[in-house]
Design an enzyme around this catalytic site. Structure first.
Site, PDB file in Angstrom:
ATOM      1  N   TRP A 106       6.768  -6.619  24.638  1.00 25.65           N
ATOM      2  CA  TRP A 106       6.030  -5.623  25.424  1.00 25.65           C
ATOM      3  C   TRP A 106       5.368  -6.272  26.631  1.00 25.65           C
ATOM      4  O   TRP A 106       5.370  -5.707  27.723  1.00 25.65           O
ATOM      5  CB  TRP A 106       5.017  -4.881  24.556  1.00 25.65           C
ATOM      6  CG  TRP A 106       5.667  -4.152  23.419  1.00 25.65           C
ATOM      7  CD1 TRP A 106       5.483  -4.382  22.087  1.00 25.65           C
ATOM      8  CD2 TRP A 106       6.647  -3.112  23.500  1.00 25.65           C
ATOM      9  NE1 TRP A 106       6.275  -3.534  21.354  1.00 25.65           N
ATOM     10  CE2 TRP A 106       6.994  -2.753  22.187  1.00 25.65           C
ATOM     11  CE3 TRP A 106       7.262  -2.437  24.573  1.00 25.65           C
ATOM     12  CZ2 TRP A 106       7.940  -1.748  21.899  1.00 25.65           C
ATOM     13  CZ3 TRP A 106       8.201  -1.453  24.288  1.00 25.65           C
ATOM     14  CH2 TRP A 106       8.531  -1.112  22.970  1.00 25.65           C
ATOM     15  N   ASP A 173      -2.968  -3.905  27.054  1.00 23.92           N
ATOM     16  CA  ASP A 173      -2.119  -3.009  26.275  1.00 23.92           C
ATOM     17  C   ASP A 173      -2.587  -3.103  24.826  1.00 23.92           C
ATOM     18  O   ASP A 173      -2.329  -4.098  24.158  1.00 23.92           O
ATOM     19  CB  ASP A 173      -0.654  -3.444  26.418  1.00 23.92           C
ATOM     20  CG  ASP A 173       0.287  -2.594  25.560  1.00 23.92           C
ATOM     21  OD1 ASP A 173      -0.177  -1.662  24.872  1.00 23.92           O
ATOM     22  OD2 ASP A 173       1.515  -2.882  25.577  1.00 23.92           O
ATOM     23  N   LYS A 197       1.023   4.253  17.323  1.00 16.15           N
ATOM     24  CA  LYS A 197       0.911   3.135  16.368  1.00 16.15           C
ATOM     25  C   LYS A 197      -0.326   3.291  15.483  1.00 16.15           C
ATOM     26  O   LYS A 197      -0.290   2.985  14.314  1.00 16.15           O
ATOM     27  CB  LYS A 197       0.839   1.793  17.101  1.00 16.15           C
ATOM     28  CG  LYS A 197       1.944   1.565  18.123  1.00 16.15           C
ATOM     29  CD  LYS A 197       3.263   1.171  17.486  1.00 16.15           C
ATOM     30  CE  LYS A 197       4.449   1.269  18.436  1.00 16.15           C
ATOM     31  NZ  LYS A 197       4.304   0.611  19.714  1.00 16.15           N
TER      32      LYS A 197
HETATM   33  C1  LIG Z   1       5.141   0.393  20.957  1.00  9.61           C
HETATM   34  C2  LIG Z   1       4.494  -0.410  21.990  1.00  9.61           C
HETATM   35  C3  LIG Z   1       4.714  -0.158  23.353  1.00  9.61           C
HETATM   36  C4  LIG Z   1       5.651   0.915  23.849  1.00  9.61           C
HETATM   37  O1  LIG Z   1       5.043   2.139  23.723  1.00  9.61           O
HETATM   38  P1  LIG Z   1       5.754   3.499  24.234  1.00  9.61           P
HETATM   39  O2  LIG Z   1       4.655   4.490  23.976  1.00  9.61           O
HETATM   40  O3  LIG Z   1       6.958   3.696  23.374  1.00  9.61           O
HETATM   41  O4  LIG Z   1       6.082   3.348  25.660  1.00  9.61           O
HETATM   42  C5  LIG Z   1       4.046  -0.929  24.266  1.00  9.61           C
HETATM   43  N1  LIG Z   1       3.215  -1.904  23.888  1.00  9.61           N
HETATM   44  C6  LIG Z   1       2.980  -2.177  22.585  1.00  9.61           C
HETATM   45  C7  LIG Z   1       2.038  -3.274  22.211  1.00  9.61           C
HETATM   46  C8  LIG Z   1       3.615  -1.436  21.598  1.00  9.61           C
HETATM   47  O5  LIG Z   1       3.380  -1.696  20.310  1.00  9.61           O
END
Ligand SMILES: *Cc1c(COP(=O)(O)O)cnc(C)c1O
Length: 361
Positions: A106, A173, A197
Protein backbone atom coordinates in the site's frame (compact mmCIF):
# COMPACT_ATOMS: atom_id res chain seq x y z
CA UNK A 1 -12.96 -27.32 23.39
CA UNK A 2 -13.60 -23.62 23.79
CA UNK A 3 -17.35 -23.23 24.34
CA UNK A 4 -18.61 -20.89 21.65
CA UNK A 5 -21.87 -19.58 20.32
CA UNK A 6 -20.19 -17.92 17.34
CA UNK A 7 -21.19 -19.57 14.07
CA UNK A 8 -18.18 -18.52 12.00
CA UNK A 9 -14.84 -17.23 13.19
CA UNK A 10 -14.09 -14.59 10.60
CA UNK A 11 -10.40 -13.74 10.25
CA UNK A 12 -10.80 -11.99 6.89
CA UNK A 13 -8.40 -9.10 6.16
CA UNK A 14 -11.06 -6.90 4.61
CA UNK A 15 -13.88 -6.34 4.14
CA UNK A 16 -13.83 -7.68 7.63
CA UNK A 17 -15.71 -8.46 10.78
CA UNK A 18 -17.87 -5.81 12.43
CA UNK A 19 -19.69 -6.04 15.77
CA UNK A 20 -22.73 -8.33 15.73
CA UNK A 21 -25.01 -5.65 17.14
CA UNK A 22 -23.95 -3.33 14.29
CA UNK A 23 -25.10 -5.96 11.77
CA UNK A 24 -28.42 -6.28 13.58
CA UNK A 25 -29.08 -2.55 13.77
CA UNK A 26 -27.98 -2.05 10.15
CA UNK A 27 -30.31 -4.85 9.04
CA UNK A 28 -33.19 -3.24 10.93
CA UNK A 29 -32.47 0.17 9.34
CA UNK A 30 -32.68 -1.41 5.88
CA UNK A 31 -36.23 -2.52 6.73
CA UNK A 32 -37.41 0.46 8.76
CA UNK A 33 -35.05 3.28 9.64
CA UNK A 34 -35.75 5.03 12.97
CA UNK A 35 -39.35 3.83 12.83
CA UNK A 36 -40.11 6.19 9.93
CA UNK A 37 -41.65 3.40 7.88
CA UNK A 38 -38.99 3.67 5.18
CA UNK A 39 -35.65 2.02 4.55
CA UNK A 40 -32.42 3.96 5.02
CA UNK A 41 -31.76 2.92 1.41
CA UNK A 42 -34.69 4.93 0.05
CA UNK A 43 -34.52 8.26 1.87
CA UNK A 44 -32.84 11.47 0.80
CA UNK A 45 -29.35 12.19 2.04
CA UNK A 46 -30.73 15.68 2.77
CA UNK A 47 -33.46 14.29 5.02
CA UNK A 48 -33.43 15.21 8.70
CA UNK A 49 -32.89 11.56 9.68
CA UNK A 50 -29.79 11.17 7.55
CA UNK A 51 -28.37 14.58 8.42
CA UNK A 52 -28.48 13.43 12.03
CA UNK A 53 -26.44 10.35 11.08
CA UNK A 54 -23.78 12.51 9.40
CA UNK A 55 -23.62 14.85 12.36
CA UNK A 56 -23.29 12.00 14.84
CA UNK A 57 -20.66 10.21 12.74
CA UNK A 58 -18.56 13.36 12.59
CA UNK A 59 -19.01 14.07 16.31
CA UNK A 60 -17.96 10.50 17.16
CA UNK A 61 -14.84 10.72 14.97
CA UNK A 62 -13.86 13.95 16.74
CA UNK A 63 -14.60 12.59 20.20
CA UNK A 64 -12.97 9.17 19.78
CA UNK A 65 -9.89 10.49 17.98
CA UNK A 66 -9.53 13.80 19.80
CA UNK A 67 -9.74 15.98 16.66
CA UNK A 68 -10.55 19.61 17.38
CA UNK A 69 -12.12 22.12 15.06
CA UNK A 70 -8.84 22.80 13.24
CA UNK A 71 -9.44 19.47 11.44
CA UNK A 72 -12.00 18.76 8.73
CA UNK A 73 -13.70 15.37 8.98
CA UNK A 74 -14.79 14.13 5.57
CA UNK A 75 -16.65 11.02 4.41
CA UNK A 76 -15.60 10.36 0.83
CA UNK A 77 -15.74 7.59 -1.75
CA UNK A 78 -13.08 5.96 -3.86
CA UNK A 79 -11.34 4.04 -1.10
CA UNK A 80 -7.93 4.64 0.40
CA UNK A 81 -6.59 4.13 -3.13
CA UNK A 82 -8.15 7.45 -4.17
CA UNK A 83 -6.45 9.17 -1.23
CA UNK A 84 -3.09 7.90 -2.52
CA UNK A 85 -3.40 10.59 -5.22
CA UNK A 86 -5.96 12.97 -3.74
CA UNK A 87 -3.71 13.79 -0.77
CA UNK A 88 -0.68 14.87 -2.86
CA UNK A 89 -2.95 16.50 -5.44
CA UNK A 90 -4.38 18.77 -2.74
CA UNK A 91 -1.32 19.20 -0.53
CA UNK A 92 1.82 19.00 -2.61
CA UNK A 93 2.89 21.71 -5.02
CA UNK A 94 4.59 20.73 -8.30
CA UNK A 95 7.99 22.02 -7.10
CA UNK A 96 7.63 20.79 -3.52
CA UNK A 97 8.83 17.65 -1.82
CA UNK A 98 7.07 14.96 0.20
CA UNK A 99 8.81 12.22 2.18
CA UNK A 100 7.54 8.64 2.11
CA UNK A 101 8.48 5.47 3.98
CA UNK A 102 7.94 2.30 1.98
CA UNK A 103 6.62 -0.41 4.29
CA UNK A 104 4.55 -2.50 1.93
CA UNK A 105 2.29 -2.85 -1.07
CA UNK A 106 0.00 0.00 0.00
CA UNK A 107 2.88 2.39 0.74
CA UNK A 108 4.46 1.69 -2.61
CA UNK A 109 1.16 2.40 -4.35
CA UNK A 110 0.91 5.69 -2.44
CA UNK A 111 4.46 6.56 -3.58
CA UNK A 112 3.68 5.80 -7.20
CA UNK A 113 0.66 8.10 -7.20
CA UNK A 114 2.38 10.96 -5.31
CA UNK A 115 5.10 11.07 -7.98
CA UNK A 116 2.48 12.40 -10.39
CA UNK A 117 2.17 15.62 -8.38
CA UNK A 118 5.52 16.63 -6.91
CA UNK A 119 8.93 15.45 -5.78
CA UNK A 120 8.87 12.28 -3.73
CA UNK A 121 11.76 11.26 -1.51
CA UNK A 122 11.56 7.68 -0.29
CA UNK A 123 13.41 7.83 3.02
CA UNK A 124 13.56 4.10 3.68
CA UNK A 125 12.14 0.82 2.44
CA UNK A 126 11.96 -2.72 3.79
CA UNK A 127 11.15 -4.12 0.36
CA UNK A 128 14.40 -6.13 0.12
CA UNK A 129 13.21 -8.17 3.13
CA UNK A 130 9.71 -8.67 1.77
CA UNK A 131 8.54 -5.87 4.07
CA UNK A 132 8.92 -7.94 7.22
CA UNK A 133 9.93 -4.99 9.38
CA UNK A 134 9.40 -1.24 9.75
CA UNK A 135 12.52 0.82 8.89
CA UNK A 136 13.47 3.24 11.65
CA UNK A 137 16.88 4.66 10.68
CA UNK A 138 16.18 7.74 8.64
CA UNK A 139 15.82 11.43 9.14
CA UNK A 140 12.93 13.42 7.79
CA UNK A 141 13.94 16.41 5.65
CA UNK A 142 12.68 19.67 7.14
CA UNK A 143 11.79 21.03 3.73
CA UNK A 144 9.29 18.26 2.99
CA UNK A 145 5.65 19.27 3.08
CA UNK A 146 4.74 16.08 4.88
CA UNK A 147 5.91 12.62 5.89
CA UNK A 148 3.70 9.83 4.57
CA UNK A 149 3.40 6.62 6.60
CA UNK A 150 1.25 3.50 6.44
CA UNK A 151 0.53 2.81 10.10
CA UNK A 152 -0.40 -0.84 9.69
CA UNK A 153 0.74 -3.00 6.81
CA UNK A 154 -2.25 -5.22 6.29
CA UNK A 155 -0.53 -7.63 3.91
CA UNK A 156 2.75 -8.10 5.78
CA UNK A 157 1.53 -7.88 9.38
CA UNK A 158 3.75 -5.02 10.57
CA UNK A 159 2.67 -1.89 12.41
CA UNK A 160 4.31 1.22 13.82
CA UNK A 161 4.43 0.72 17.59
CA UNK A 162 5.27 4.42 17.88
CA UNK A 163 5.17 7.07 15.20
CA UNK A 164 8.53 8.69 14.44
CA UNK A 165 9.32 12.19 15.59
CA UNK A 166 8.92 14.30 12.52
CA UNK A 167 9.70 17.97 11.93
CA UNK A 168 6.83 18.04 9.43
CA UNK A 169 3.21 16.86 9.82
CA UNK A 170 2.48 13.20 9.14
CA UNK A 171 0.08 12.06 6.44
CA UNK A 172 -1.01 8.59 7.42
CA UNK A 173 -2.83 5.73 5.75
CA UNK A 174 -4.58 4.18 8.77
CA UNK A 175 -6.93 2.00 6.73
CA UNK A 176 -6.28 -1.18 8.67
CA UNK A 177 -5.77 0.11 12.21
CA UNK A 178 -7.93 3.21 12.40
CA UNK A 179 -9.33 3.58 15.92
CA UNK A 180 -7.66 0.39 17.15
CA UNK A 181 -5.50 2.24 19.72
CA UNK A 182 -4.95 5.75 21.07
CA UNK A 183 -2.79 8.14 19.05
CA UNK A 184 -1.76 11.76 19.25
CA UNK A 185 -4.04 13.55 16.84
CA UNK A 186 -1.89 16.67 16.54
CA UNK A 187 1.06 14.78 14.98
CA UNK A 188 -1.03 14.33 11.86
CA UNK A 189 -1.83 16.75 9.07
CA UNK A 190 -4.00 14.19 7.32
CA UNK A 191 -5.28 10.74 8.15
CA UNK A 192 -7.21 8.57 5.73
CA UNK A 193 -8.80 5.19 6.12
CA UNK A 194 -10.90 3.02 3.86
CA UNK A 195 -13.58 1.89 6.32
CA UNK A 196 -13.74 -1.77 5.43
CA UNK A 197 -10.87 -3.05 7.58
CA UNK A 198 -11.80 -1.80 11.02
CA UNK A 199 -14.47 0.88 11.15
CA UNK A 200 -17.25 0.00 8.71
CA UNK A 201 -18.19 -1.53 5.39
CA UNK A 202 -16.59 -0.88 2.01
CA UNK A 203 -17.79 2.26 0.24
CA UNK A 204 -16.78 5.10 2.55
CA UNK A 205 -13.33 6.51 3.24
CA UNK A 206 -12.74 8.58 6.33
CA UNK A 207 -10.47 11.59 5.72
CA UNK A 208 -9.36 13.87 8.53
CA UNK A 209 -7.30 16.84 7.40
CA UNK A 210 -6.01 20.09 8.87
CA UNK A 211 -8.28 22.80 7.53
CA UNK A 212 -5.39 25.23 7.07
CA UNK A 213 -3.76 22.72 4.72
CA UNK A 214 -6.67 22.43 2.35
CA UNK A 215 -5.87 24.08 -0.96
CA UNK A 216 -2.19 24.63 -0.14
CA UNK A 217 -0.98 23.02 -3.39
CA UNK A 218 -2.74 25.78 -5.34
CA UNK A 219 -3.65 23.42 -8.14
CA UNK A 220 -6.82 23.61 -10.21
CA UNK A 221 -8.80 20.52 -9.30
CA UNK A 222 -11.98 18.80 -10.45
CA UNK A 223 -14.61 19.42 -7.75
CA UNK A 224 -14.91 15.80 -6.68
CA UNK A 225 -11.17 15.63 -6.01
CA UNK A 226 -10.95 18.91 -4.11
CA UNK A 227 -11.01 18.68 -0.30
CA UNK A 228 -12.23 22.27 -0.05
CA UNK A 229 -15.38 21.45 -2.03
CA UNK A 230 -16.14 18.49 0.24
CA UNK A 231 -15.50 20.58 3.34
CA UNK A 232 -17.78 23.31 2.10
CA UNK A 233 -20.46 20.78 1.14
CA UNK A 234 -20.10 18.95 4.48
CA UNK A 235 -19.35 15.71 2.59
CA UNK A 236 -22.61 16.15 0.65
CA UNK A 237 -21.33 17.91 -2.47
CA UNK A 238 -22.71 14.87 -4.24
CA UNK A 239 -24.73 11.96 -2.86
CA UNK A 240 -22.55 10.47 -0.16
CA UNK A 241 -22.34 6.71 0.46
CA UNK A 242 -25.36 6.84 2.75
CA UNK A 243 -25.51 3.28 4.02
CA UNK A 244 -21.75 2.77 4.58
CA UNK A 245 -21.70 6.05 6.54
CA UNK A 246 -24.60 4.83 8.66
CA UNK A 247 -22.87 1.53 9.40
CA UNK A 248 -19.63 3.37 10.22
CA UNK A 249 -21.59 5.57 12.63
CA UNK A 250 -22.95 2.47 14.36
CA UNK A 251 -19.44 1.03 14.58
CA UNK A 252 -18.13 4.28 16.08
CA UNK A 253 -20.94 4.20 18.64
CA UNK A 254 -19.83 0.70 19.55
CA UNK A 255 -16.21 1.89 19.98
CA UNK A 256 -17.41 4.63 22.29
CA UNK A 257 -19.61 2.26 24.29
CA UNK A 258 -16.71 -0.21 24.56
CA UNK A 259 -14.85 2.52 26.46
CA UNK A 260 -12.98 4.30 23.68
CA UNK A 261 -9.54 3.69 22.25
CA UNK A 262 -7.79 2.72 25.51
CA UNK A 263 -10.18 -0.16 26.11
CA UNK A 264 -10.19 -1.17 22.46
CA UNK A 265 -6.39 -1.28 22.54
CA UNK A 266 -6.29 -3.42 25.68
CA UNK A 267 -8.65 -5.89 24.10
CA UNK A 268 -6.60 -5.92 20.87
CA UNK A 269 -3.36 -6.43 22.81
CA UNK A 270 -4.80 -9.37 24.75
CA UNK A 271 -6.00 -11.07 21.56
CA UNK A 272 -2.70 -10.49 19.74
CA UNK A 273 -0.64 -11.77 22.70
CA UNK A 274 -2.62 -14.99 22.87
CA UNK A 275 -2.16 -15.58 19.15
CA UNK A 276 1.53 -14.59 18.85
CA UNK A 277 2.44 -16.69 21.91
CA UNK A 278 0.93 -19.68 20.16
CA UNK A 279 2.69 -18.88 16.86
CA UNK A 280 6.03 -18.64 18.74
CA UNK A 281 5.55 -21.82 20.78
CA UNK A 282 3.89 -24.06 18.24
CA UNK A 283 6.38 -26.25 16.28
CA UNK A 284 4.15 -26.24 13.18
CA UNK A 285 4.17 -22.46 12.64
CA UNK A 286 6.50 -19.51 12.51
CA UNK A 287 5.74 -15.79 12.40
CA UNK A 288 6.94 -13.70 9.45
CA UNK A 289 7.17 -10.17 10.89
CA UNK A 290 9.97 -8.80 13.09
CA UNK A 291 8.78 -9.17 16.67
CA UNK A 292 9.12 -5.53 17.62
CA UNK A 293 7.01 -4.47 14.63
CA UNK A 294 4.26 -7.07 14.87
CA UNK A 295 0.79 -5.88 14.03
CA UNK A 296 -2.04 -6.07 16.55
CA UNK A 297 -4.39 -6.30 13.60
CA UNK A 298 -2.95 -8.83 11.13
CA UNK A 299 -0.83 -11.76 12.34
CA UNK A 300 1.06 -13.41 9.47
CA UNK A 301 2.56 -16.87 9.91
CA UNK A 302 3.94 -19.69 7.80
CA UNK A 303 3.79 -23.45 8.24
CA UNK A 304 7.17 -24.97 9.21
CA UNK A 305 6.49 -27.72 6.69
CA UNK A 306 4.89 -26.78 3.35
CA UNK A 307 2.69 -29.88 3.57
CA UNK A 308 0.89 -28.32 6.51
CA UNK A 309 -0.47 -25.45 4.48
CA UNK A 310 -3.41 -27.18 2.84
CA UNK A 311 -4.12 -29.50 5.75
CA UNK A 312 -4.19 -26.67 8.28
CA UNK A 313 -6.57 -24.62 6.14
CA UNK A 314 -8.76 -27.68 5.82
CA UNK A 315 -8.69 -28.21 9.60
CA UNK A 316 -9.66 -24.57 10.09
CA UNK A 317 -12.55 -24.88 7.70
CA UNK A 318 -13.92 -27.79 9.71
CA UNK A 319 -13.68 -25.66 12.86
CA UNK A 320 -15.71 -22.86 11.19
CA UNK A 321 -12.63 -20.65 10.91
CA UNK A 322 -12.79 -18.48 7.80
CA UNK A 323 -10.47 -16.06 5.99
CA UNK A 324 -7.15 -17.42 7.26
CA UNK A 325 -5.32 -17.85 3.96
CA UNK A 326 -2.34 -15.52 3.72
CA UNK A 327 -1.97 -12.88 1.01
CA UNK A 328 -0.16 -14.28 -2.04
CA UNK A 329 2.85 -12.03 -1.47
CA UNK A 330 3.59 -13.64 1.91
CA UNK A 331 1.88 -17.04 1.63
CA UNK A 332 0.94 -19.19 4.60
CA UNK A 333 -1.65 -17.75 6.92
CA UNK A 334 -2.90 -14.37 8.05
CA UNK A 335 -5.23 -13.99 10.99
CA UNK A 336 -6.83 -10.56 10.97
CA UNK A 337 -8.04 -9.74 14.44
CA UNK A 338 -9.59 -6.31 14.09
CA UNK A 339 -11.48 -4.46 16.84
CA UNK A 340 -14.68 -6.46 16.46
CA UNK A 341 -12.97 -9.87 16.60
CA UNK A 342 -14.03 -11.50 19.88
CA UNK A 343 -11.42 -13.11 22.15
CA UNK A 344 -13.46 -16.29 21.87
CA UNK A 345 -12.66 -16.66 18.18
CA UNK A 346 -8.94 -16.21 18.82
CA UNK A 347 -9.19 -18.87 21.53
CA UNK A 348 -10.80 -21.24 19.04
CA UNK A 349 -8.02 -20.61 16.50
CA UNK A 350 -5.31 -21.15 19.12
CA UNK A 351 -6.92 -24.39 20.22
CA UNK A 352 -7.07 -25.61 16.62
CA UNK A 353 -3.36 -24.74 16.23
CA UNK A 354 -2.45 -26.67 19.41
CA UNK A 355 -4.51 -29.62 18.29
CA UNK A 356 -2.87 -29.51 14.87
CA UNK A 357 0.61 -29.60 16.45
CA UNK A 358 -0.35 -32.65 18.53
CA UNK A 359 -1.47 -34.53 15.46
CA UNK A 360 1.27 -33.37 13.07
CA UNK A 361 4.15 -31.83 14.98
C1 LIG B 1 -6.91 -2.18 2.10
C2 LIG B 1 -5.94 -1.10 2.21
C3 LIG B 1 -5.86 -0.09 1.24
C4 LIG B 1 -6.74 -0.05 0.01
O1 LIG B 1 -7.99 0.38 0.36
P1 LIG B 1 -9.15 0.59 -0.74
O2 LIG B 1 -10.24 1.16 0.13
O3 LIG B 1 -9.47 -0.76 -1.29
O4 LIG B 1 -8.67 1.53 -1.76
C5 LIG B 1 -4.94 0.91 1.43
N1 LIG B 1 -4.13 0.93 2.49
C6 LIG B 1 -4.17 -0.03 3.44
C7 LIG B 1 -3.25 0.04 4.61
C8 LIG B 1 -5.08 -1.07 3.32
O5 LIG B 1 -5.13 -2.02 4.26
Amino acid sequence: MVATTIKKHNFSAGPAILPQNVFQEAAQAVLDFNGIGMSILEISHRSKDFEAVMAEAEALVREIGGFDDSYAVLFLSGGASTQFFMAPMNLLGEQEKAAYVDTGTWSSKAIKEAKLFGNVEVLASSKADNYNYIPKEYSVPKDAVYLHLTSNNTIFGTQYQAFPDSPVPIVCDMSSDMFSRPFEANKFGLIYAGAQKNIGPAGVTLVIVKKEWIGRAGRKLPSMLDYSIHLEGESMYNTPPVFPIYVMMLTLRWIKETGGLKMVEQHNQAKAKLLYDEIDNNPCFKGTAAREDRSLMNACFLPTNPDYEATFLDTCKKADISGLKGHRSVGGFRASIYNAMPMESVEVLVEVMKDFAQKNG
